[in-house]
Design a protein around this motif. Structure first.
Motif, PDB file in Angstrom:
ATOM      1  N   SER A 139       0.815  -1.221   0.000  1.00 14.23           N
ATOM      2  CA  SER A 139       0.000   0.000   0.000  1.00 14.23           C
ATOM      3  C   SER A 139       0.845   1.265   0.000  1.00 14.23           C
ATOM      4  CB  SER A 139      -0.913   0.000   1.241  1.00 14.23           C
ATOM      5  OG  SER A 139      -1.741  -1.134   1.238  1.00 14.23           O
ATOM      6  N   GLY A 140       2.133   1.126  -0.288  1.00 13.53           N
ATOM      7  CA  GLY A 140       3.005   2.306  -0.275  1.00 13.53           C
ATOM      8  C   GLY A 140       3.716   2.474   1.059  1.00 13.53           C
ATOM      9  N   THR A 141       3.925   1.376   1.741  1.00 16.34           N
ATOM     10  CA  THR A 141       4.541   1.394   3.074  1.00 16.34           C
ATOM     11  C   THR A 141       5.982   1.917   3.008  1.00 16.34           C
ATOM     12  OG1 THR A 141       3.394  -0.732   3.241  1.00 16.34           O
ATOM     13  CG2 THR A 141       4.698  -0.032   5.150  1.00 16.34           C
ATOM     14  N   THR A 142       6.777   1.365   2.109  1.00 15.68           N
ATOM     15  CA  THR A 142       8.217   1.647   2.097  1.00 15.68           C
ATOM     16  C   THR A 142       8.508   3.127   1.857  1.00 15.68           C
ATOM     17  OG1 THR A 142       8.394  -0.529   1.078  1.00 15.68           O
ATOM     18  CG2 THR A 142      10.405   0.794   1.169  1.00 15.68           C
ATOM     19  N   VAL A 143       7.859   3.711   0.867  1.00 19.91           N
ATOM     20  CA  VAL A 143       8.124   5.125   0.570  1.00 19.91           C
ATOM     21  C   VAL A 143       7.681   5.998   1.748  1.00 19.91           C
ATOM     22  CG1 VAL A 143       5.995   5.361  -0.816  1.00 19.91           C
ATOM     23  CG2 VAL A 143       7.816   7.007  -1.083  1.00 19.91           C
ATOM     24  N   THR A 144       6.605   5.613   2.391  1.00 21.92           N
ATOM     25  CA  THR A 144       6.128   6.406   3.527  1.00 21.92           C
ATOM     26  C   THR A 144       7.053   6.231   4.734  1.00 21.92           C
ATOM     27  OG1 THR A 144       3.925   5.937   2.677  1.00 21.92           O
ATOM     28  CG2 THR A 144       4.025   7.031   4.795  1.00 21.92           C
ATOM     29  N   GLN A 145       7.580   5.016   4.877  1.00 16.09           N
ATOM     30  CA  GLN A 145       8.558   4.784   5.947  1.00 16.09           C
ATOM     31  C   GLN A 145       9.755   5.712   5.786  1.00 16.09           C
ATOM     32  OE1 GLN A 145       8.431   0.304   5.421  1.00 16.09           O
ATOM     33  NE2 GLN A 145       9.942   0.508   7.035  1.00 16.09           N
ATOM     34  N   GLU A 146      10.243   5.763   4.558  1.00 20.30           N
ATOM     35  CA  GLU A 146      11.424   6.584   4.289  1.00 20.30           C
ATOM     36  C   GLU A 146      11.111   8.059   4.559  1.00 20.30           C
ATOM     37  OE1 GLU A 146      14.156   5.216   3.921  1.00 20.30           O
ATOM     38  OE2 GLU A 146      15.521   6.401   2.709  1.00 20.30           O
ATOM     39  N   ILE A 169       8.826   9.227   6.670  1.00 21.87           N
ATOM     40  CA  ILE A 169       8.701   9.412   8.125  1.00 21.87           C
ATOM     41  C   ILE A 169      10.081   9.458   8.776  1.00 21.87           C
ATOM     42  CG2 ILE A 169       7.921   8.308  10.273  1.00 21.87           C
ATOM     43  CD1 ILE A 169       5.703   6.937   8.561  1.00 21.87           C
ATOM     44  N   TRP A 170      10.927   8.491   8.363  1.00 23.30           N
ATOM     45  CA  TRP A 170      12.239   8.400   9.013  1.00 23.30           C
ATOM     46  C   TRP A 170      13.060   9.671   8.764  1.00 23.30           C
ATOM     47  CZ3 TRP A 170      17.456   8.613   8.341  1.00 23.30           C
ATOM     48  CH2 TRP A 170      18.233   8.132   9.397  1.00 23.30           C
ATOM     49  N   LEU A 171      13.037  10.135   7.543  1.00 25.29           N
ATOM     50  CA  LEU A 171      13.836  11.324   7.229  1.00 25.29           C
ATOM     51  C   LEU A 171      13.289  12.569   7.928  1.00 25.29           C
ATOM     52  CD1 LEU A 171      14.656  10.469   3.549  1.00 25.29           C
ATOM     53  CD2 LEU A 171      16.360  11.042   5.295  1.00 25.29           C
ATOM     54  N   LEU A 172      11.964  12.713   7.920  1.00 20.18           N
ATOM     55  CA  LEU A 172      11.367  13.864   8.609  1.00 20.18           C
ATOM     56  C   LEU A 172      11.701  13.841  10.104  1.00 20.18           C
ATOM     57  CD1 LEU A 172       7.784  13.952   7.002  1.00 20.18           C
ATOM     58  CD2 LEU A 172       9.588  15.665   6.683  1.00 20.18           C
ATOM     59  N   ARG A 183      16.743   0.651   9.837  1.00 23.05           N
ATOM     60  CA  ARG A 183      16.318   1.885  10.528  1.00 23.05           C
ATOM     61  C   ARG A 183      14.885   1.807  11.012  1.00 23.05           C
ATOM     62  NH1 ARG A 183      15.998   5.404   6.408  1.00 23.05           N
ATOM     63  NH2 ARG A 183      16.803   4.032   4.782  1.00 23.05           N
ATOM     64  N   PHE A 184      14.089   0.981  10.313  1.00 21.22           N
ATOM     65  CA  PHE A 184      12.629   0.987  10.513  1.00 21.22           C
ATOM     66  C   PHE A 184      12.158  -0.466  10.423  1.00 21.22           C
ATOM     67  CE2 PHE A 184       9.536   4.677   9.551  1.00 21.22           C
ATOM     68  CZ  PHE A 184       8.462   4.076  10.193  1.00 21.22           C
ATOM     69  N   PRO A 185      12.493  -1.290  11.443  1.00 22.95           N
ATOM     70  CA  PRO A 185      12.266  -2.744  11.321  1.00 22.95           C
ATOM     71  C   PRO A 185      10.801  -3.121  11.111  1.00 22.95           C
ATOM     72  CG  PRO A 185      13.670  -2.242  13.213  1.00 22.95           C
ATOM     73  CD  PRO A 185      13.143  -0.930  12.718  1.00 22.95           C
ATOM     74  N   TYR A 186      10.651  -4.247  10.427  1.00 30.21           N
ATOM     75  CA  TYR A 186       9.335  -4.794  10.103  1.00 30.21           C
ATOM     76  C   TYR A 186       8.988  -5.848  11.152  1.00 30.21           C
ATOM     77  CZ  TYR A 186       6.126  -7.885   7.474  1.00 30.21           C
ATOM     78  OH  TYR A 186       5.083  -8.688   7.101  1.00 30.21           O
ATOM     79  N   LEU A 187       8.010  -5.544  11.955  1.00 34.55           N
ATOM     80  CA  LEU A 187       7.675  -6.370  13.123  1.00 34.55           C
ATOM     81  C   LEU A 187       7.399  -7.838  12.793  1.00 34.55           C
ATOM     82  CD1 LEU A 187       7.064  -6.365  16.207  1.00 34.55           C
ATOM     83  CD2 LEU A 187       4.728  -5.719  15.652  1.00 34.55           C
ATOM     84  N   GLU A 188       6.703  -8.100  11.707  1.00 37.66           N
ATOM     85  CA  GLU A 188       6.280  -9.488  11.449  1.00 37.66           C
ATOM     86  C   GLU A 188       7.168 -10.220  10.442  1.00 37.66           C
ATOM     87  OE1 GLU A 188       3.748  -6.984  10.589  1.00 37.66           O
ATOM     88  OE2 GLU A 188       3.136  -6.803  12.668  1.00 37.66           O
ATOM     89  N   SER A 189       8.334  -9.668  10.174  1.00 37.88           N
ATOM     90  CA  SER A 189       9.192 -10.234   9.130  1.00 37.88           C
ATOM     91  C   SER A 189       9.427 -11.742   9.315  1.00 37.88           C
ATOM     92  CB  SER A 189      10.512  -9.464   9.128  1.00 37.88           C
ATOM     93  OG  SER A 189      11.582 -10.271   8.859  1.00 37.88           O
ATOM     94  N   SER A 190       9.681 -12.173  10.545  1.00 36.53           N
ATOM     95  CA  SER A 190      10.025 -13.585  10.786  1.00 36.53           C
ATOM     96  C   SER A 190       8.894 -14.533  10.370  1.00 36.53           C
ATOM     97  CB  SER A 190      10.335 -13.799  12.263  1.00 36.53           C
ATOM     98  OG  SER A 190       9.272 -13.292  13.054  1.00 36.53           O
ATOM     99  N   MET A 191       7.644 -14.046  10.466  1.00 35.53           N
ATOM    100  CA  MET A 191       6.494 -14.893  10.149  1.00 35.53           C
ATOM    101  C   MET A 191       6.486 -15.317   8.673  1.00 35.53           C
ATOM    102  SD  MET A 191       2.530 -13.914  10.903  1.00 35.53           S
ATOM    103  CE  MET A 191       2.190 -12.872   9.487  1.00 35.53           C
TER     104      MET A 191
END
Ligand code: A3P
Length: 345
Positions: free
Chosen positions: A69-76, A78-81, A98-106
Motif C-alpha cells: 500500500s506504499g509502506t516503504t516510501v512512507t517509511q522513508e 517518516i524516518w527522514l522527517l 532503521r525501521f524494522p518490520y515487526l512481522e518479518s520472521s512470520m
C-alpha cells in the motif's frame, strides 16, 4: 502481564491442499485468527503471542498498512522527517535496519529457510543474513533504545492498547485492485511466498480473504474508524502519488516537524520513485543476491495508480467493482481513485 491473542483455526484441509500447490513459500498451511478470520501462514501460531503482547512506547512512530500500500516510501518519508533529513544515514543503512518490520520472521517457513541457507552454501555472510530474517523482530525491537520506528502489517485490532500508548501511527491505504496486483507480483517474486499461479486465481484468493493479512476491508476499515484519533494519521497512497509535496507536509505536520521548501525539495528528490529504484538502501539488492527475491525489479515497481487495468479482464473488473461497492456500503470510506472512470496518475 501478557494477554492471550484471539483463538485461531486451521484452514480447512481441502483448501490447504489446493493452496499448498500454488503458494510454494508455505509448506504447512494457514490459519484464520479471531472473529474476523485474519489470515496468516502457519508460523503465526508460533509467534502470535510475541506480536500480540509487543509493547508500543509513547516515543515510537509506527507505519501500519496492508502489504503493498506504499509502506516503504512512507517509511522513508517518516524516518527522514524524524531524523533531521539525515540522507547520509538513510543511504548507508537499509530502511529495514532503521525501521524494522515487526512481522518479518512470520514470512519464513523453516523449510524455506533451510533451502535458502543451503543455496548460499560457502558464503557465511549470506547464510547469516538469511537466518537473521527468520528471527523474531519483536525481540530485537524490545532491546532497541527510543525513539523506535516500526513497520507493521498487523491490523489495529491485533495490537491491543496501541492507540492509547501515546505513539504516533501513520496508516497507509491503497485501492484494493492495485494492492491485489502489487501483492500478486510480490508473491511471484519472493521465495517466502513463492506463488506459481495466475492473477485471476490470486485475485479470487484475495477477494475471498485468503491471502496473508486479509481481510483487506477489515484492515482498512479498522484504521479508517480511528482516522480522527489524534495519534493516527490515515493516508492514501494515491494522494501521495498525486502530490508528494502536500503528502510530505501533511506527515511533517503530524510529526510536529518543520522544513523549508529547499529541504523539502531534496526530500522529494530522494523519494522520487526513479531514485528509489536505484537506491540499494530501499531496493534491497542484497535480498536478491542471496536468493530471497527472485528478481531485482519488482520491489520498487511502477508505483502506478491504475496498474490493475493491465491484469483485470472486463469481466473481472465488473465483478471487482461490485465487490468494492458492496464493501463500501456500510462505511463513509472514500478512495481518491478506484474505478476505471477515475483519472490515473
Ligand atoms: P507497485 O507494485 O504498484 O509498483 P509497499 O512498500 O507497501 O510494499 O508498497 C509497494 C508499492 O509502492 C509498489 O507499487 C511500489 O512500486 C510502490 N513504491 C515504492 N517506492 C515508491 C516511491 N518512492 N514512490 C512511489 N511509489 C513507490
Amino acid at each position: 502481564m501478557s494477554s492471550q491473542p484471539p483463538n485461531y483455526t486451521l484452514l480447512d484441509a481441502d483448501k490447504t491442499k489446493e493452496m499448498l500447490t500454488l503458494f510454494n513459500g508455505e509448506r504447512t498451511g494457514w490459519v484464520q485468527a479471531g472473529e474476523k478470520k485474519w489470515f496468516f501462514p502457519y508460523k503465526y501460531t508460533e509467534e502470535r503471542e510475541g506480536f500480540y503482547n509487543f509493547k508500543p512506547r509513547p516515543s515510537d512512530t509506527w507505519i501500519i498498512s496492508h502489504p503493498r500500500s506504499g509502506t516503504t516510501v512512507t517509511q522513508e518519508l517518516i524516518w527522514l522527517l524524524s531524523n533531521n533529513l539525515d540522507f547520509e544515514t538513510a543511504r548507508k543503512k537499509t530502511y529495514m535496519q532503521r525501521f524494522p518490520y515487526l512481522e518479518s520472521s512470520m514470512d519464513y517457513h523453516s523449510a524455506v529457510m533451510d533451502e535458502l541457507v543451503k543455496k548460499n552454501e560457502g558464503n557465511l555472510e549470506k547464510q547469516e543474513f538469511c537466518k537473521s530474517l527468520a528471527r523474531p523482530v519483536y525481540e530485537t525491537l524490545e532491546a532497541l533504545p527510543s525513539p523506535r520506528f516500526i513497520q507493521s502489517h498487523m491490523p489495529l485490532s491485533l495490537k491491543p492498547g496501541i492507540l492509547d500508548s501515546g505513539c504516533k501511527i501513520i496508516y497507509m491505504a491503497r485501492n484494493p485492485k492495485d494492492v491485489a496486483v502489487s501483492w500478486y507480483i510480490m508473491h511471484k517474486s519472493v521465495v517466502s511466498l513463492g506463488y506459481v499461479g495466475d492473477f485471476p486465481t490470486f485475485w479470487n484468493y484475495f477477494k475471498n480473504d485468503l491471502t496473508v493479512f486479509s481481510p483487506y476491508w477489515e484492515h482498512v476499515k479498522e484504521a479508517w474508524a480511528q482516522r480522527n484519533h489524534p495519534n493516527l494519521l490515515f493516508m492514501f497512497y494515491e494522494e501521495l502519488r498525486a502530490d508528494l509535496l502536500s503528502a510530505a507536509k501533511k506527515v511533517a505536520n503530524f510529526l510536529g516537524k518543520n522544513y523549508n521548501e529547499n529541504q523539502l525539495s531534496k526530500l522529494l528528490d530522494h523519494l522520487n520513485i526513479d531514485n528509489f529504484r536505484k537506491n540499494p538502501a530501499v531496493n534491497l539488492y542484497s535480498w536478491y543476491n542471496c536468493g530471497v527475491y527472485l528478481n531485482s525489479e519488482f520491489f520498487i515497481g511502477k508505483g502506478k495508480t491504475g496498474n490493475w487495468k493491465e491484469f483485470f479482464s472486463a469481466e473481472m473488473e465488473k465483478e471487482a467493482d461490485e465487490w468494492i461497492t458492496k464493501n463500501l456500503e456500510d462505511t463513509d470510506l472514500v478512495f481518491p481513485i478506484i474505478n476505471t472512470k477515475d483519472v490515473c496518475h
